[in-house]
Design a protein around this motif. Structure first.
Motif, PDB file in Angstrom:
ATOM      1  N   LEU A  55     -16.251 -10.739  82.518  1.00 29.06           N
ATOM      2  CA  LEU A  55     -17.018  -9.807  83.356  1.00 29.06           C
ATOM      3  C   LEU A  55     -16.101  -8.748  83.956  1.00 29.06           C
ATOM      4  O   LEU A  55     -16.442  -7.558  83.989  1.00 29.06           O
ATOM      5  CB  LEU A  55     -17.725 -10.596  84.453  1.00 29.06           C
ATOM      6  CG  LEU A  55     -18.944  -9.964  85.133  1.00 29.06           C
ATOM      7  CD1 LEU A  55     -20.012  -9.630  84.124  1.00 29.06           C
ATOM      8  CD2 LEU A  55     -19.484 -10.888  86.195  1.00 29.06           C
ATOM      9  N   LEU A  56     -14.942  -9.156  84.425  1.00 27.80           N
ATOM     10  CA  LEU A  56     -13.988  -8.203  84.985  1.00 27.80           C
ATOM     11  C   LEU A  56     -13.474  -7.242  83.916  1.00 27.80           C
ATOM     12  O   LEU A  56     -13.337  -6.030  84.160  1.00 27.80           O
ATOM     13  CB  LEU A  56     -12.818  -8.949  85.618  1.00 27.80           C
ATOM     14  CG  LEU A  56     -13.098  -9.684  86.932  1.00 27.80           C
ATOM     15  CD1 LEU A  56     -11.928 -10.588  87.303  1.00 27.80           C
ATOM     16  CD2 LEU A  56     -13.374  -8.695  88.048  1.00 27.80           C
ATOM     17  N   ALA A  57     -13.198  -7.774  82.729  1.00 22.48           N
ATOM     18  CA  ALA A  57     -12.708  -6.918  81.643  1.00 22.48           C
ATOM     19  C   ALA A  57     -13.761  -5.911  81.220  1.00 22.48           C
ATOM     20  O   ALA A  57     -13.471  -4.722  81.017  1.00 22.48           O
ATOM     21  CB  ALA A  57     -12.280  -7.785  80.461  1.00 22.48           C
ATOM     22  N   VAL A  58     -15.000  -6.374  81.081  1.00 22.60           N
ATOM     23  CA  VAL A  58     -16.091  -5.481  80.692  1.00 22.60           C
ATOM     24  C   VAL A  58     -16.297  -4.394  81.734  1.00 22.60           C
ATOM     25  O   VAL A  58     -16.451  -3.206  81.411  1.00 22.60           O
ATOM     26  CB  VAL A  58     -17.389  -6.296  80.487  1.00 22.60           C
ATOM     27  CG1 VAL A  58     -18.607  -5.390  80.423  1.00 22.60           C
ATOM     28  CG2 VAL A  58     -17.287  -7.125  79.216  1.00 22.60           C
ATOM     29  N   GLY A  59     -16.289  -4.784  83.028  1.00 23.91           N
ATOM     30  CA  GLY A  59     -16.457  -3.796  84.080  1.00 23.91           C
ATOM     31  C   GLY A  59     -15.326  -2.775  84.096  1.00 23.91           C
ATOM     32  O   GLY A  59     -15.566  -1.570  84.280  1.00 23.91           O
ATOM     33  N   SER A  60     -14.097  -3.221  83.886  1.00 29.68           N
ATOM     34  CA  SER A  60     -12.955  -2.307  83.906  1.00 29.68           C
ATOM     35  C   SER A  60     -13.009  -1.326  82.738  1.00 29.68           C
ATOM     36  O   SER A  60     -12.807  -0.111  82.914  1.00 29.68           O
ATOM     37  CB  SER A  60     -11.650  -3.102  83.856  1.00 29.68           C
ATOM     38  OG  SER A  60     -11.558  -4.003  84.938  1.00 29.68           O
ATOM     39  N   ILE A  61     -13.280  -1.831  81.545  1.00 32.21           N
ATOM     40  CA  ILE A  61     -13.363  -0.954  80.369  1.00 32.21           C
ATOM     41  C   ILE A  61     -14.502   0.044  80.526  1.00 32.21           C
ATOM     42  O   ILE A  61     -14.358   1.241  80.221  1.00 32.21           O
ATOM     43  CB  ILE A  61     -13.549  -1.797  79.095  1.00 32.21           C
ATOM     44  CG1 ILE A  61     -12.307  -2.644  78.835  1.00 32.21           C
ATOM     45  CG2 ILE A  61     -13.845  -0.910  77.889  1.00 32.21           C
ATOM     46  CD1 ILE A  61     -12.467  -3.646  77.710  1.00 32.21           C
ATOM     47  N   SER A  62     -15.637  -0.432  81.024  1.00 29.23           N
ATOM     48  CA  SER A  62     -16.788   0.465  81.194  1.00 29.23           C
ATOM     49  C   SER A  62     -16.513   1.526  82.247  1.00 29.23           C
ATOM     50  O   SER A  62     -16.885   2.691  82.085  1.00 29.23           O
ATOM     51  CB  SER A  62     -18.028  -0.350  81.583  1.00 29.23           C
ATOM     52  OG  SER A  62     -18.352  -1.292  80.586  1.00 29.23           O
ATOM     53  N   ALA A  63     -15.836   1.136  83.345  1.00 21.37           N
ATOM     54  CA  ALA A  63     -15.570   2.085  84.426  1.00 21.37           C
ATOM     55  C   ALA A  63     -14.644   3.203  83.969  1.00 21.37           C
ATOM     56  O   ALA A  63     -14.957   4.394  84.118  1.00 21.37           O
ATOM     57  CB  ALA A  63     -14.978   1.348  85.630  1.00 21.37           C
ATOM     58  N   ILE A  64     -13.515   2.842  83.390  1.00 23.62           N
ATOM     59  CA  ILE A  64     -12.552   3.858  82.966  1.00 23.62           C
ATOM     60  C   ILE A  64     -13.025   4.569  81.702  1.00 23.62           C
ATOM     61  O   ILE A  64     -12.984   5.808  81.615  1.00 23.62           O
ATOM     62  CB  ILE A  64     -11.169   3.219  82.737  1.00 23.62           C
ATOM     63  CG1 ILE A  64     -10.662   2.584  84.038  1.00 23.62           C
ATOM     64  CG2 ILE A  64     -10.181   4.266  82.236  1.00 23.62           C
ATOM     65  CD1 ILE A  64     -10.532   3.562  85.183  1.00 23.62           C
ATOM     66  N   GLY A  65     -13.491   3.798  80.720  1.00 21.88           N
ATOM     67  CA  GLY A  65     -13.947   4.420  79.472  1.00 21.88           C
ATOM     68  C   GLY A  65     -15.128   5.344  79.692  1.00 21.88           C
ATOM     69  O   GLY A  65     -15.169   6.463  79.158  1.00 21.88           O
ATOM     70  N   GLY A  66     -16.113   4.909  80.493  1.00 18.94           N
ATOM     71  CA  GLY A  66     -17.273   5.759  80.757  1.00 18.94           C
ATOM     72  C   GLY A  66     -16.886   7.037  81.479  1.00 18.94           C
ATOM     73  O   GLY A  66     -17.393   8.124  81.168  1.00 18.94           O
ATOM     74  N   GLY A  67     -15.943   6.936  82.445  1.00 16.22           N
ATOM     75  CA  GLY A  67     -15.504   8.125  83.164  1.00 16.22           C
ATOM     76  C   GLY A  67     -14.777   9.100  82.267  1.00 16.22           C
ATOM     77  O   GLY A  67     -14.967  10.326  82.366  1.00 16.22           O
ATOM     78  N   LEU A  68     -13.931   8.605  81.349  1.00 16.60           N
ATOM     79  CA  LEU A  68     -13.201   9.488  80.438  1.00 16.60           C
ATOM     80  C   LEU A  68     -14.131  10.153  79.430  1.00 16.60           C
ATOM     81  O   LEU A  68     -14.022  11.356  79.160  1.00 16.60           O
ATOM     82  CB  LEU A  68     -12.123   8.681  79.706  1.00 16.60           C
ATOM     83  CG  LEU A  68     -10.918   8.229  80.548  1.00 16.60           C
ATOM     84  CD1 LEU A  68     -10.044   7.286  79.749  1.00 16.60           C
ATOM     85  CD2 LEU A  68     -10.115   9.437  81.002  1.00 16.60           C
ATOM     86  N   VAL A  69     -15.058   9.379  78.869  1.00 15.84           N
ATOM     87  CA  VAL A  69     -15.970   9.940  77.875  1.00 15.84           C
ATOM     88  C   VAL A  69     -16.889  10.981  78.511  1.00 15.84           C
ATOM     89  O   VAL A  69     -17.209  12.008  77.895  1.00 15.84           O
ATOM     90  CB  VAL A  69     -16.784   8.812  77.208  1.00 15.84           C
ATOM     91  CG1 VAL A  69     -17.874   9.380  76.301  1.00 15.84           C
ATOM     92  CG2 VAL A  69     -15.865   7.901  76.409  1.00 15.84           C
ATOM     93  N   ALA A  70     -17.320  10.733  79.744  1.00 12.26           N
ATOM     94  CA  ALA A  70     -18.213  11.684  80.419  1.00 12.26           C
ATOM     95  C   ALA A  70     -17.564  13.054  80.561  1.00 12.26           C
ATOM     96  O   ALA A  70     -18.231  14.091  80.440  1.00 12.26           O
ATOM     97  CB  ALA A  70     -18.602  11.139  81.793  1.00 12.26           C
TER      98      ALA A  70
END
Length: 620
Positions: free
Chosen positions: A294-309
């Motif tokens: 859960l922590l890994a998924v949240g971290s990847i989504s937070a940083i990855g989503g911000g960069l892709v946006a």
């Protein structure tokens, strides 16, 4: 249910029914049974029942503040040792989430009257929104895992129908299908966890599940492997609903649906998924591995989503990836056992994101364009929309004194000693969000007027009124959050923490302000920069990776099985059939009509049969 409870509390089950009744009331116009007066009466009826839901929820909140949290349940189904009940938890946090759902539904329905003014299937849209609202209201009130799962399935169906609203367009059909199938992956895994829990715990009530989880942890009632599989299955459903990696692509594709539905999807639908995860967390905590995932998924989504946006040129997609990023932060807060702060972030994000998407919808409605390279100079043409965009973006970035500033400050203050790496992740996500909203504001509202924006008017009052109203709510959100109990109130945190939050947002704004933006050369001439742009713009090539690792192998397997069925199985059956017909034709020609020939054939067959049986007996 105690008869001493006030009537609004006893009738709390009516709040989800209001939304479903709006769907039923819209059917005569949605199906074409009533044609003479157009589809608008269906919209007005939905607005009326949603207003009743808002008022009913307000009355319940007032009663709960006076008498404290309550629990209501009704028997539904019992077989052997399985007892399923329809239950409602009436705590202030659940009721605050309920008011968020119903209020956002009301505001978005008013907005949709202006946005879909000329839409011939307006009644069908309002019927689907009523279905949406009823399912979300039930999810936030539910005290039962089975009921929550059932309502989450209804959310999946309504998402499919709303994304595919303009079903005559092939791209819309593809987006609706992908959104449905992606969510189904998480739903199926969640169903496995629900079935396992029903067998082990014997009850689907969350309070009973918490007691069972505590007992299972103390007495080791289940093996570590079973606990891990259970935890992974339970988090899969909320991951799909909240568009978290690797099930995040559906939210981007769902932007093909009408903007009013996107407002709800990016604000309250993802909130419902996170609330279900929050309720399941005591059971998920049985597995340290599931918590780590859960922590890994949240971290990847937070940083990855911000960069892709930051790399998107489509106006709606630039903020849909940001939604994935913020829900990643919520997942981290939940996994670190900080549900109160996670709720604060959910509310602050939901309201600000809805306001942001309203301003985006206003831009699309007036310009018929959502390409950032074709927009510009709208600040002087659409002042109300510009103000709404600024307020919504400031509420997300963490600008003092708006809601997300306090959420980020409290999170960083709690994490700086416990997990400083996650504290930095929150600050980095805040900075990336600031970069994204600043560059979008520059591209859309500043600069020279372009052909598609030269004669752009401000939106009509049906769209402006919800934006202005929601802007006021976003500004007042810190005061509203102080009224939520048992969520921690807005407390003072050290000055360095506040400065770090404000500083991260300011750094993001400065980067977004100086970031080169060329309308005609959107890709850099430098090969290294161009590779980085493409990597982010295409979501780290995740769709292509899925196509090569999942879609192509599954399609190849499907083609092979089709060939095997047609060539081998069907060919064998057809061959046996042809052999039978050929043999029958030969036998027909050998028929003589003489009785002694038939008798001889019968005797030979009997002798051969008996001889074969004797041989088999001797071998045995």
């Amino acid at each position: 249910m105690s008869p001493a409870l006030p009537l609004p509390l006893q009738l709390i089950w009516l709040v989800p029914v209001y939304g479903f009744s709006g769907m039923l009331l819209s059917l005569p116009w949605a199906t074409g049974w009533i044609k003479r007066n157009g589809p608008r009466p269906a919209a007005y009826l939905n607005l009326l029942v949603t207003l009743l839901a808002v008022l009913h929820g307000s009355l319940v909140i007032r009663e709960v503040v006076s008498i404290g949290p309550q629990h209501l349940d009704f028997p539904w189904f019992q077989a052997a040792d399985l007892n399923l009940r329809i239950g409602f938890d009436l705590s202030l946090t659940n009721l605050a989430a309920l008011e968020l759902v119903t209020t956002m539904s009301l505001v978005c329905q008013v907005f949709a009257l202006g946005y879909l003014d000329k839409e011939w299937s307006l009644a069908r849209f309002y019927a689907l929104v009523g279905f949406f609202e009823g399912a979300m209201s039930g999810v936030v009130l539910s005290s039962n895992l089975f009921m929550s799962y059932f309502l989450l399935e209804m959310l999946t169906l309504s998402t499919y129908l709303l994304v595919g609203f303009w079903y005559a367009q092939p791209l819309v059909v593809t987006a609706a299908r992908d959104a449905f199938l992606t969510k189904r992956v998480g739903d199926v895994l969640l169903l496995m966890g629900v079935v396992a829990l029903s067998a082990w715990a014997g009850s689907m009530e969350f309070t009973d599940l918490y007691a069972w989880a505590a007992q299972a942890k103390a007495e080791q009632l289940i093996s570590p492997l079973a606990g891990t599989l259970l935890g992974l299955g339970l988090i899969a459903g909320p991951m799909g609903k909240c568009a978290q990696f690797p099930m995040h692509l559906w939210l981007d594709e769902a932007m093909e649906g009408p903007n009013p539905a996107s407002i709800l999807r990016n604000s309250v639908v993802v909130t419902c998924g996170a609330i279900v995860l929050m309720k399941l967390m005591p059971v998920v905590a049985l597995s340290p591995l599931a918590t780590t995932v859960l922590l890994a998924v949240g971290s990847i989504s937070a940083i990855g989503g911000g960069l892709v946006a930051v790399a998107q040129v489509d106006l709606k997609r630039a903020f849909s990836y940001s939604t994935t990023s913020y829900l990643g932060l919520v997942f981290i807060a939940i996994a670190l056992q900080m549900p109160g702060l996670a709720l604060l972030l959910l509310f602050a994000h939901g309201l600000a994101r809805a306001l942001q998407f309203m301003s985006v919808g206003s831009i699309i409605a007036t310009t018929n364009c959502q390409d950032l390279s074709e927009l510009g100079g709208l600040g002087t043409r659409m002042p109300a929309t510009s103000l709404a965009f600024l307020v919504g973006s400031a509420g997300l970035v963490g600008l003092l004194p708006l809601g997300c500033f306090w959420c980020f400050g409290l999170m960083v203050n709690n994490l700086r000693a416990l997990a400083p790496g996650y504290a930095l992740l929150f600050l980095l996500t805040n900075a990336l969000t600031a970069v994204n909203v600043t560059r979008v504001y520059r591209a859309v509202f500043l600069g020279p007027l372009l052909p598609k924006t030269k004669r752009t008017p401000e939106v009509n009052w049906l769209m402006a009124l919800p934006m202005v109203s929601l802007s006021v709510i976003v500004v007042l959100l810190p005061w509203i959050m102080q009224r939520i109990d048992p969520v921690p109130g807005i407390a003072a945190f050290p000055l360095p923490v506040g400065l770090s939050v404000a500083g991260s947002g300011l750094v993001g704004v400065l980067i977004g302000a100086v970031l080169p933006q060329d309308q005609f050369w959107s890709r850099s001439t430098l090969p290294t920069v161009r590779v980085l742009q493409d990597l982010l713009a295409y979501d780290f090539y995740t769709p292509e990776i899925y196509r090569r690792t999942i879609v192509i192998p599954v399609a190849s397997l499907a083609r092979f099985t089709r060939w095997f069925d047609i060539t081998v199985v069907k060919g064998l059956v057809d061959g046996v059939g042809r052999l039978s017909l050929t043999t029958a034709e030969g036998l027909k020609l050998s028929v003589s009509g003489q009785l002694q020939s038939y008798v001889l054939t019968l005797i030979v067959a009997i002798v051969l049969l008996l001889g074969g049986l004797q041989v088999l007996r001797g071998v045995g």
